[in-house]
Scaffold this active site. Structure first.
Site, PDB file in Angstrom:
ATOM      1  N   THR A   1      21.774  29.673  14.310  1.00 45.84           N
ATOM      2  CA  THR A   1      23.047  29.889  13.620  1.00 45.84           C
ATOM      3  C   THR A   1      24.067  28.793  13.930  1.00 45.84           C
ATOM      4  OG1 THR A   1      23.898  31.314  15.387  1.00 45.84           O
ATOM      5  CG2 THR A   1      22.687  32.385  13.602  1.00 45.84           C
ATOM      6  N   ASP A   2      25.071  28.711  13.051  1.00 44.82           N
ATOM      7  CA  ASP A   2      26.152  27.747  13.242  1.00 44.82           C
ATOM      8  C   ASP A   2      27.370  28.459  13.828  1.00 44.82           C
ATOM      9  OD1 ASP A   2      27.313  29.151  11.132  1.00 44.82           O
ATOM     10  OD2 ASP A   2      26.959  27.572   9.667  1.00 44.82           O
ATOM     11  N   MET A   3      28.503  27.792  13.843  1.00 48.46           N
ATOM     12  CA  MET A   3      29.712  28.367  14.437  1.00 48.46           C
ATOM     13  C   MET A   3      30.207  29.600  13.687  1.00 48.46           C
ATOM     14  SD  MET A   3      31.796  25.011  15.720  1.00 48.46           S
ATOM     15  CE  MET A   3      33.146  26.016  16.320  1.00 48.46           C
ATOM     16  N   ALA A   4      29.836  29.727  12.431  1.00 54.59           N
ATOM     17  CA  ALA A   4      30.248  30.893  11.643  1.00 54.59           C
ATOM     18  C   ALA A   4      29.307  32.074  11.845  1.00 54.59           C
ATOM     19  CB  ALA A   4      30.318  30.524  10.161  1.00 54.59           C
TER      20      ALA A   4
ATOM     21  N   ILE B   1      26.130  32.162  10.885  1.00 59.21           N
ATOM     22  CA  ILE B   1      25.106  32.242   9.844  1.00 59.21           C
ATOM     23  C   ILE B   1      24.075  31.130  10.078  1.00 59.21           C
ATOM     24  CG2 ILE B   1      26.626  33.322   8.151  1.00 59.21           C
ATOM     25  CD1 ILE B   1      26.978  30.615   6.811  1.00 59.21           C
TER      26      ILE B   1
END
Length: 129
Positions: A14-17, A19
């Protein structure tokens, strides 16, 4: 025939968001193709050592249609749409349940170890149909 591979989304995907990072969908479909190759009975190590040939991705046409999140259970579906003497085109989907999150057409070519295009051996072409 559609080959299905289950995939779980881990924190590292996942990324910082929170997702799935867009590039990881390419990793998921690579795993789907790799497992599909095993399923049809091809051993890529034998192809390389005995025949001096390898598969390489030449083109990816991709659509991002939804977002997968941490701990989602996904399915990567892989289907061959065409096979010629030196290439095959595969259609792949990443789904969460029935929802398609990612869709791609991937063109894979056959190459020598020196990087020159080469024909896919007839016995292998037969396995891919």
């Amino acid at each position: 025939m559609i080959y299905s591979l289950p995939v779980r989304v881990y924190y590292e995907d996942t990324d910082m968001a929170g997702i799935v990072y867009y590039a990881n969908y390419l990793r998921y479909i690579e795993r789907g193709r790799s497992e599909w190759v095993r399923e049809v009975g091809l051993d890529q190590n034998v192809m390389k050592e005995r025949d001096g040939i390898v598969f390489a991705v030449r083109r990816v046409e991709a659509d991002y249609l939804g977002a997968a999140k941490l701990d989602d259970t996904l399915v990567v579906e892989t289907q061959v749409t065409s096979v010629t003497g030196v290439r095959m085109v595969m259609e792949q989907w990443v789904k969460r349940g029935e929802q398609v999150l990612f869709h791609a057409f991937v063109t894979v070519v056959c190459m020598t170890l020196e990087g020159a295009p080469t024909r896919l051996p007839a016995n292998i072409r037969q396995m891919l149909h």
